[in-house]
Design a protein around this motif. Sequence first.
Motif, PDB file in Angstrom:
ATOM      1  N   SER A 241      21.674  54.215 -30.773  1.00 43.65           N
ATOM      2  CA  SER A 241      22.407  52.794 -30.471  1.00 43.65           C
ATOM      3  C   SER A 241      21.797  52.164 -29.405  1.00 43.65           C
ATOM      4  CB  SER A 241      23.731  53.087 -30.197  1.00 43.65           C
ATOM      5  OG  SER A 241      24.357  51.979 -29.944  1.00 43.65           O
ATOM      6  N   PHE A 242      21.483  51.156 -29.586  1.00 48.82           N
ATOM      7  CA  PHE A 242      20.760  50.047 -28.414  1.00 48.82           C
ATOM      8  C   PHE A 242      21.451  48.650 -28.632  1.00 48.82           C
ATOM      9  CE2 PHE A 242      17.517  48.978 -25.919  1.00 48.82           C
ATOM     10  CZ  PHE A 242      16.645  47.949 -26.426  1.00 48.82           C
ATOM     11  N   SER A 243      22.324  48.621 -27.746  1.00 47.33           N
ATOM     12  CA  SER A 243      22.891  47.276 -28.043  1.00 47.33           C
ATOM     13  C   SER A 243      22.640  46.384 -26.607  1.00 47.33           C
ATOM     14  CB  SER A 243      24.692  47.255 -27.906  1.00 47.33           C
ATOM     15  OG  SER A 243      25.145  48.077 -26.585  1.00 47.33           O
ATOM     16  N   LEU A 244      22.597  44.972 -26.984  1.00 50.11           N
ATOM     17  CA  LEU A 244      22.255  43.954 -26.062  1.00 50.11           C
ATOM     18  C   LEU A 244      23.704  43.358 -25.383  1.00 50.11           C
ATOM     19  CD1 LEU A 244      20.072  42.090 -24.539  1.00 50.11           C
ATOM     20  CD2 LEU A 244      20.233  40.674 -26.594  1.00 50.11           C
ATOM     21  N   LYS A 245      23.608  43.417 -24.187  1.00 49.78           N
ATOM     22  CA  LYS A 245      24.769  42.586 -23.481  1.00 49.78           C
ATOM     23  C   LYS A 245      24.374  41.183 -22.910  1.00 49.78           C
ATOM     24  CE  LYS A 245      27.327  43.621 -19.747  1.00 49.78           C
ATOM     25  NZ  LYS A 245      28.228  44.247 -18.833  1.00 49.78           N
ATOM     26  N   ILE A 246      24.972  40.131 -23.117  1.00 49.82           N
ATOM     27  CA  ILE A 246      24.383  38.851 -22.583  1.00 49.82           C
ATOM     28  C   ILE A 246      25.616  38.269 -21.712  1.00 49.82           C
ATOM     29  CG2 ILE A 246      23.704  36.617 -22.867  1.00 49.82           C
ATOM     30  CD1 ILE A 246      22.781  37.219 -25.840  1.00 49.82           C
TER      31      ILE A 246
ATOM     32  N   ALA B 294      29.823  30.796 -21.176  1.00 54.19           N
ATOM     33  CA  ALA B 294      30.033  31.577 -19.806  1.00 54.19           C
ATOM     34  C   ALA B 294      30.801  32.815 -19.984  1.00 54.19           C
ATOM     35  CB  ALA B 294      30.970  30.496 -18.865  1.00 54.19           C
ATOM     36  N   GLU B 295      30.929  33.231 -21.489  1.00 48.54           N
ATOM     37  CA  GLU B 295      31.739  34.517 -21.676  1.00 48.54           C
ATOM     38  C   GLU B 295      30.472  35.735 -21.883  1.00 48.54           C
ATOM     39  OE1 GLU B 295      35.942  33.232 -23.252  1.00 48.54           O
ATOM     40  OE2 GLU B 295      34.557  34.224 -24.778  1.00 48.54           O
ATOM     41  N   THR B 296      30.804  36.637 -22.167  1.00 49.08           N
ATOM     42  CA  THR B 296      29.902  37.802 -22.357  1.00 49.08           C
ATOM     43  C   THR B 296      29.933  38.291 -24.042  1.00 49.08           C
ATOM     44  OG1 THR B 296      30.034  38.772 -19.996  1.00 49.08           O
ATOM     45  CG2 THR B 296      29.534  40.171 -21.889  1.00 49.08           C
ATOM     46  N   VAL B 297      29.048  38.464 -24.498  1.00 52.01           N
ATOM     47  CA  VAL B 297      28.859  39.044 -25.806  1.00 52.01           C
ATOM     48  C   VAL B 297      28.055  40.095 -25.812  1.00 52.01           C
ATOM     49  CG1 VAL B 297      26.973  37.545 -26.131  1.00 52.01           C
ATOM     50  CG2 VAL B 297      28.297  38.096 -28.140  1.00 52.01           C
TER      51      VAL B 297
END
Lengths: 115, 117
Positions: B74-79, B16-19
């Motif tokens: 830079s190309f980050s992924l947020k879930i 349930a958290e964000t990474v």
Amino acid sequence: KAGVTQTPRYLIKTRGQQVTLSCSPISGHRSVSWYQQTPGQGLQFLFEYFSETQRNKGNFPGRFSGRQFSNSRSEMNVSTLELGDSALYLCASSSGLAGGRDEQFFGPGTRLTVL
Amino acid sequence: AQTVTQSQPEMSVQEAETVTLSCTYDTSESDYYLFWYKQPPSRQMILVIRQEAYKQQNATENRFSVNFQKAAKSFSLKISDSQLGDAAMYFCAYRSYSGGGADGLTFGKGTHLIIQP
């Protein structure tokens, strides 16, 4: 629509032998790309075939070759197997149109073990 | 030659958290796509999200979004709202286009994402 299929799923060979892996793309797709995945080198591009012609090639020795048939099915061949060829071999299919900007769909892979 | 670097071999997050997973790349090309692929234990590679270099707006797919910083490469992924099913290896990938055709995908080494229940 059926997905990308790869056969066989698992293969065990000995050094010096040769092996052929098969990939059937999604119906209507004309491009098939092959990738090698190893713990040490990660995922590396082998080659791409489109309409029976090799359109692109990665940096692998000549022991690695491939071909594509008129029905878009593709095979890759590795001759004179070495221990370092042990890997998961993935193929990916796409329509091959739009300059390669369309999505690639991956198969489940063939796990090759060289003893 | 193009390179893709993922500096986090492993990340852990509570359900349930964000990474956020990081990715940087190096290229001299101007026309390219960036991708995030997910590889669960089944080994089937699944496209999560993709970004065209010419588009300034960051791509979003449901709980997945990217932060594309072209100048910084830079190309980050947020879930967001992490779920147990998100546990997998995540690969950042790059593909360039020239002469009417495309190169093969160049992948990073991957980030192993663990979801803690």
